[in-house]
Design a protein around this motif. Structure first.
Motif, short mmCIF file in Angstrom:
data_model
loop_
_atom_site.label_atom_id
_atom_site.label_comp_id
_atom_site.label_asym_id
_atom_site.label_seq_id
_atom_site.Cartn_x
_atom_site.Cartn_y
_atom_site.Cartn_z
N PRO A 1 0.84 -1.21 0.00
CA PRO A 1 0.00 0.00 0.00
C PRO A 1 0.87 1.26 0.00
CG PRO A 1 -0.77 -1.56 1.65
CD PRO A 1 0.55 -2.08 1.15
N GLY A 2 0.35 2.30 -0.63
CA GLY A 2 1.07 3.56 -0.65
C GLY A 2 0.85 4.36 0.61
N GLN A 3 1.32 5.62 0.59
CA GLN A 3 1.18 6.48 1.75
C GLN A 3 -0.26 6.93 1.95
OE1 GLN A 3 3.93 9.70 1.35
NE2 GLN A 3 5.73 8.41 1.69
N ARG A 4 -1.09 6.85 0.94
CA ARG A 4 -2.50 7.21 1.04
C ARG A 4 -3.34 6.03 0.58
NH1 ARG A 4 -3.66 12.53 -2.16
NH2 ARG A 4 -2.61 11.33 -3.81
N PRO A 5 -4.62 5.98 0.99
CA PRO A 5 -5.48 4.85 0.61
C PRO A 5 -5.69 4.72 -0.89
CG PRO A 5 -6.44 6.05 2.46
CD PRO A 5 -5.30 6.87 1.96
N GLN A 6 -5.45 5.78 -1.68
CA GLN A 6 -5.64 5.73 -3.13
C GLN A 6 -4.36 5.35 -3.86
OE1 GLN A 6 -6.31 8.33 -1.20
NE2 GLN A 6 -8.55 8.51 -1.17
N GLU A 7 -3.31 4.86 -3.17
CA GLU A 7 -2.01 4.61 -3.80
C GLU A 7 -1.54 3.18 -3.54
OE1 GLU A 7 0.76 7.45 -2.37
OE2 GLU A 7 -0.27 9.18 -3.24
N LEU A 8 -0.70 2.67 -4.53
CA LEU A 8 0.06 1.43 -4.36
C LEU A 8 1.52 1.73 -4.63
CD1 LEU A 8 -2.06 -1.37 -6.11
CD2 LEU A 8 -1.59 -1.12 -3.65
N HIS A 9 2.36 1.12 -3.77
CA HIS A 9 3.80 1.31 -3.92
C HIS A 9 4.40 0.01 -4.49
CE1 HIS A 9 7.83 2.81 -3.11
NE2 HIS A 9 8.11 1.62 -2.55
N VAL A 10 5.01 0.10 -5.74
CA VAL A 10 5.61 -1.06 -6.41
C VAL A 10 7.12 -0.93 -6.32
CG1 VAL A 10 5.73 -2.40 -8.54
CG2 VAL A 10 3.65 -1.12 -7.98
N SER A 11 7.80 -1.98 -5.92
CA SER A 11 9.27 -1.95 -5.83
C SER A 11 9.84 -3.27 -6.36
CB SER A 11 9.71 -1.73 -4.39
OG SER A 11 9.30 -2.78 -3.57
N TRP A 12 11.08 -3.24 -6.78
CA TRP A 12 11.77 -4.42 -7.30
C TRP A 12 13.25 -4.28 -7.10
CZ3 TRP A 12 9.16 -0.78 -10.06
CH2 TRP A 12 9.93 0.10 -10.86
N VAL A 13 13.98 -5.36 -7.34
CA VAL A 13 15.44 -5.39 -7.21
C VAL A 13 16.03 -5.72 -8.58
CG1 VAL A 13 17.42 -6.48 -6.12
CG2 VAL A 13 15.33 -6.09 -4.80
N GLU A 14 16.88 -4.83 -9.08
CA GLU A 14 17.53 -5.09 -10.37
C GLU A 14 18.66 -6.09 -10.19
OE1 GLU A 14 18.68 -1.33 -11.95
OE2 GLU A 14 16.76 -1.04 -12.94
N SER A 15 18.68 -7.11 -11.03
CA SER A 15 19.71 -8.16 -10.92
C SER A 15 20.45 -8.26 -12.23
CB SER A 15 19.06 -9.49 -10.54
OG SER A 15 18.05 -9.82 -11.48
N GLY A 16 21.22 -7.25 -12.53
CA GLY A 16 22.02 -7.34 -13.76
C GLY A 16 21.65 -6.23 -14.72
N SER A 17 21.69 -6.61 -16.01
CA SER A 17 21.53 -5.62 -17.06
C SER A 17 20.09 -5.18 -17.19
CB SER A 17 22.00 -6.20 -18.40
OG SER A 17 21.14 -7.27 -18.76
N GLY A 18 19.82 -4.22 -18.00
CA GLY A 18 18.50 -3.71 -18.27
C GLY A 18 18.59 -2.25 -18.64
N ARG A 19 17.64 -1.88 -19.52
CA ARG A 19 17.62 -0.48 -19.90
C ARG A 19 16.41 0.19 -19.27
NH1 ARG A 19 19.01 -1.16 -26.39
NH2 ARG A 19 21.08 -2.08 -26.11
N ASP A 20 15.18 0.00 -19.89
CA ASP A 20 13.96 0.55 -19.31
C ASP A 20 13.11 -0.58 -18.77
OD1 ASP A 20 14.78 3.02 -20.07
OD2 ASP A 20 13.73 2.95 -21.99
#
Length: 997
Positions: free
Chosen positions: A639-658
């Motif tokens: 959940p995000g900081q407000r009830p209308q939000e979601l917080h998405v996170s990930w861990v980069e493991s190597g290469s990648g552009r976008d």
């Protein structure tokens, strides 16, 4: 026969009788008269009277005697007619009547001598002369010649009338006399001030006059005389001499009687001495006290010498009352004294104090001044000397003098903030009041400050080091130092330079080696603390650095060559410009290669090899190489900081552009949001969503030509909390009704938590459906406050809580008991403690006897009883106990009870007639509900009369009683079930009314 109409009178003479008759219609030739004692038949006197005579005197008769007189009239034709009459001579008054005191001030004895003749009895009437009231009425037998009057008022004049009774005639004699006076008791004489004395005594009603004489025992003269009428119980003598002994003599007078009373002796208060001073004399350890003599007299002065601020007495001296000074010798030097001068007159005292004075002090000994290794302070110490304190002076050569004052008891002082490396002179003397002793002198140095900002710097050179410093801010005579090899602790160089040197350079050193320089400043005999500085010579950079790909997956190998000189270690830094992660590796000075494993795929890496020697580095040129790319993993949705939000996170493991973030609703799986983020960003906030809803999130990673999708993650937005929460008590039960309004958005259910205020008991939790707007919390404690919290729940997440506090209605007290402990002014109330809690009890006591009056008490919540005091006697009261919790209340039923009534007062008995007895009384306090009058026959103790009366009754008359009989009467005041009785009072009914006529 012919009636003569005889009549007899005495015309106020007790030894004669005048006989009168009417002449017959046809006249008479003469009359013959015969007088005899009644009933004897023997003539005592004979007489005759001619015609036309109608009266005759009999003389020489006995007073008070009853006689029979026969009159015979001689008519024509030798006829006679006789008629008899009885008469009684008037009695004679008593002789030698006297009224005298017989040893008691409450009694008078009447005595007399019987008069000549006869009598039927005596009647005595005693009057109080001042009030003219009849005090005593008595009828006594004819042979009595004395009568004792008792229960009279002492020191009063009485008039006695003694009447001799004979038939209907009487002869009276009167006399006046005084009862002996009572001597007043408990005479007290006490001072009211320095010029007044207050005299008081008891029993002043027993004398017509009181005579007071006040004697001055100092001059042996009478100061004041006073005569006062009956009733005076105190007198204040004024304008007397202070501190003088007086004697008061009291006597009582009534008519011819004078009784000497008690005497009392005391003193007037003395005046305190004035202008008391204590000052020094020419002798060092002596002080002289002086004062001015006040007006009046005194027995002596008590002079007390007091030591110190607490005024502890050390010496007492008594001097005569006309003295004005005293000198104290052999006192301690440097001490504070004060004096108290007390004027003493009998048991009374008046004091005055002086201000403090001091004796001359002695100088302290054992003076020392030490630096204790501090550059900014010196410790001065000395041995204790008597006095008020110390005067200190510290004077350096080139600075002003520092003066200080200390209180006694301190034997050392630390001077702070001094100048380092400076010679100071210390002076100390003892102070006692206005006096100062001689001075003790000593000197010493402060420690020098160490040199500041000592640095050792290679300035980029690999074979030399330069030392520099800043001079200390105070005095120093020079600097000394040593250069060491830090690791081996071998001495390299020694140096000693003057205080104007600020730097020095050490040449021909080894590259990359650590050196330590130690230096200190010098001043006088002291050296400052050592300051040290360390540094390395600059190291040489490595050569031939390479980075190559290995056969192992995600690995790179590094190679390099070591340069000349010392090396602490090699530092390898592997990093990528397009990836935040980098590798830092340190290896020993003898290592020349290293393999990097576990690197990120698809990343270009750069390698730099750095030589470390202390804090200094020399780096090689960069070497570069690439790893192979991998796909993105580990996606999380929160959940995000407000009830209308979601917080998405990930861990980069190597290469990648976008990266491309895709959002879909969980129920439909249709994509509602696509968001592109650049490489290096590892989190994203999605806004504008529905609170309390379930969503799916997936992320596509791109590295060069490759695209790889992550696993799908599920997340919830936080639901909104309920609105307008309220909690109110349920009136029919100990419960709370909780209400709220539905918030916007979605939710799975509601969670309600209940916790008792101030309790350690666990919380109660219950759930409500997602569409519910109320819930009832039952089985709660009465009179208790509860904290209620409610959350909206969606998945594993709760909204912010909504909190409120509600209180249940308290339980009412039960089993009230209002009892009378046997008192006329107290009632005791107790009750059973109801279940639950309450803030307090409110107890109201209502007076049912006096409308509109009530008393209120507030008691603590654990109270179980209360005693009401100072109540009205004989009154009925009602009590109600209310349990109070906040704005809610619960009241008990009312209970009532009576206080005991007060016994009637001033009970008096009287006999208005021979067959009646009247009882009268006065109501005490507020009266009573009613009265019960009981009449007892004294001889038999049997009750012969009983009457119940109302509360307004103040008297009652018992009729049909036996004359001349003694009865006991008791009157009871009643109030409810309680009653209080007077003591029995005894009285006689009157004799037959005919006897008192």
């Amino acid at each position: 026969g012919t009636l003569l109409n005889l009549s007899v009178s005495d015309h106020g003479r007790s030894d004669s009788l005048l006989l009168s008759w009417d002449e017959p219609e046809r006249g008479a030739k003469g009359y013959s008269l015969a007088l005899s004692s009644l009933g004897s038949g023997t003539p005592l006197q004979n007489g005759s009277a001619g015609p036309n005579i109608t009266s005759f005197w009999f003389h020489g008769l006995t007073p008070g005697m009853r006689y029979e007189i026969e009159v015979t009239a001689t008519l024509a034709c030798m006829e006679t007619t006789s008629q008899t009459v009885t008469a009684q001579t008037s009695p004679s008054p008593v002789r030698n009547l006297s009224l005298s005191s017989v040893g008691s001030s409450a009694m008078l004895l009447a005595s007399w001598v019987h008069a000549h003749g006869q009598r039927d009895g005596y009647h005595l009437a005693l009057y109080h002369s001042d009030s003219q009231t009849l005090v005593r009425n008595a009828s006594i037998l004819p042979n009595a010649s004395t009568f004792l009057f008792d229960q009279l008022l002492a020191g009063s004049e009485y008039a006695l009338k003694v009447s001799t009774l004979a038939g209907s005639s009487q002869a009276s004699t009167s006399i006046h006399q005084w009862t002996a006076p009572d001597i007043p008791t408990q005479l007290r004489l006490s001072p009211g001030s320095s010029t007044t004395l207050i005299a008081s005594w008891m029993g002043a009603a027993g004398a017509a006059w009181l005579h007071l004489a006040l004697h001055n025992l100092l001059t042996q003269m009478v100061t004041t005389t006073l005569s006062a009428r009956r009733g005076l119980t105190s007198y204040t003598f004024q304008h007397l001499h202070p501190g003088t002994q007086y004697r008061l003599v009291l006597s009582a007078t009534a008519g011819p009687y004078t009784m000497e009373g008690p005497s009392a002796t005391t003193w007037t208060y003395p005046l305190s001495p004035g202008n008391v001073t204590l000052s020094s004399t020419e002798e060092q350890s002596s002080l002289q006290a002086r004062w001015t003599t006040p007006a009046g007299a005194r027995d002596f002065y008590l002079v007390t010498l007091q030591e110190g601020e607490d005024g502890a007495p050390t010496r007492n001296i008594s001097v005569s009352g006309d003295n004005g000074h005293v000198t104290f010798h052999g006192l301690s030097p440097g001490k504070q004294y004060s004096v108290q001068v007390t004027a003493v007159a009998g048991p009374y005292q008046a004091s005055a104090h002086s201000t403090a004075a001091w004796t001359q002090p002695l100088a302290p000994s054992g003076v020392s001044l030490s630096s204790q290794g501090s550059p900014y302070s010196l410790l001065a110490s000395w041995e204790e000397a008597m006095g008020e304190g110390y005067m200190l002076a510290l004077s350096p050569m080139e600075h002003p003098v520092k003066n200080s004052s200390l209180l006694r008891g301190v034997t050392n002082f630390t001077y702070e903030g001094l100048h380092p490396g400076t010679l100071y002179t210390f002076e100390v003397s003892t102070v006692a009041g206005p006096y100062t002793s001689s001075t003790q002198l000593i000197a010493n140095w402060t420690y020098p400050l160490p040199l500041e900002q000592l640095t050792l710097n290679n300035q980029g050179h690999s074979t030399s080091l330069q030392a520099s410093w800043r001079a200390a801010p105070a005095c120093s005579t020079g600097y000394t130092g040593t250069l060491w090899e830090t690791k081996s602790q071998e001495r390299v160089r020694n140096l000693t330079v003057g205080n104007n040197w600020m730097n020095v350079t050490f040449e021909d050193l080894v590259p990359g080696r650590q050196y330590t320089l130690e230096m200190a400043a010098m001043a006088g005999p002291y050296r400052s603390p050592v300051r040290s500085a360390t540094d390395w010579t600059y190291p040489l950079a490595p050569a031939s650095v390479t980075l190559t790909n290995t056969q192992r997956p995600l690995g790179l190998s590094a190679f390099w060559d070591k340069a000349a000189g010392d090396v602490d270690q090699f530092h390898l830094q592997l990093y990528s410009k397009s990836h935040p992660a980098q590798r830092n590796v340190s290896v020993g000075p003898n290592t020349h290669n290293f393999m990097f494993l576990g690197l990120s795929p698809g990343i270009q890496y750069f390698l730099k090899v750095t030589v470390l020697a202390g804090p200094y580095r020399s780096s090689s040129h960069f070497a570069t190489e690439w790893t192979y790319p991998l796909s993105l993993t580990n996606v999380s949705v929160q959940p995000g900081q407000r009830p209308q939000e979601l917080h998405v996170s990930w861990v980069e493991s190597g290469s990648g552009r976008d990266h491309l973030v895709q959002l879909s609703v969980a129920e439909s799986l249709s994509i509602i949001r696509n968001v592109s983020v650049p490489r290096g960003v590892t989190q994203l906030d999605l806004e504008g969503l529905v609170p309390g809803s379930r969503y799916h999130v997936g992320i596509i990673s791109q590295a060069g030509p490759h695209r790889i999708s992550s696993q799908t993650a599920i997340g919830y937005t936080v639901p909104l909390p309920p609105l307008s929460l309220s909690a109110s008590p349920v009136s029919t039960a100990w419960a709370l009704a909780v209400h709220w309004e539905t918030p916007s958005g979605q939710r799975d259910r509601y969670l309600v938590s209940v916790h008792e205020e101030g309790s350690s008991a666990p919380k109660r939790n219950l759930e409500a459906g997602k569409d519910s707007t109320n819930v009832t919390l039952a089985q709660l404690e009465p009179g208790t406050c509860y904290h209620v919290a409610i959350w909206a729940v969606a998945g594993p997440y709760r909204s912010l809580p909504k909190n409120i506090t509600g209180c249940t209605v308290p339980a009412a007290p039960t089993n009230l008991s209002l009892t009378n402990p046997g008192s006329s002014s107290e009632l005791y109330l107790c009750w059973n403690k109801p279940p639950g809690r309450r803030d307090h009890y409110r107890v109201i006591l209502y007076s049912l006897s006096t409308q509109g009056r009530h008393r209120v008490q507030t008691l603590n919540p654990d109270a179980r009883n209360i005693t009401w005091t100072h109540l009205e006697a004989g009154s009925r009261f009602a009590v109600q106990v209310t349990a109070v919790k906040g704005l809610f209340e619960a009241s008990s039923t009312n209970v009532t009870e009576w206080t005991y009534p007060l016994a009637p007062g001033n009970l008096t008995l009287g006999s208005p007639s021979a067959s009646m007895l009247q009882a009268s009384w006065a109501a005490m306090g507020q009266g009573a509900e009613g009265y019960v009058v009981d009449l007892y026959h004294t001889a038999t103790s049997s009750r012969v009369g009983h009457m119940v009366l109302g509360g307004d009754a103040r008297s009652h008359i018992f009729s049909n009683l036996s004359p001349g009989t003694r009865y006991n009467v008791a009157v009871r005041a009643t109030a409810g079930p309680f009653h209080t009785s007077t003591p029995n009072l005894t009285h006689c009914t009157r004799e037959y009314d005919a006897l008192l006529a």
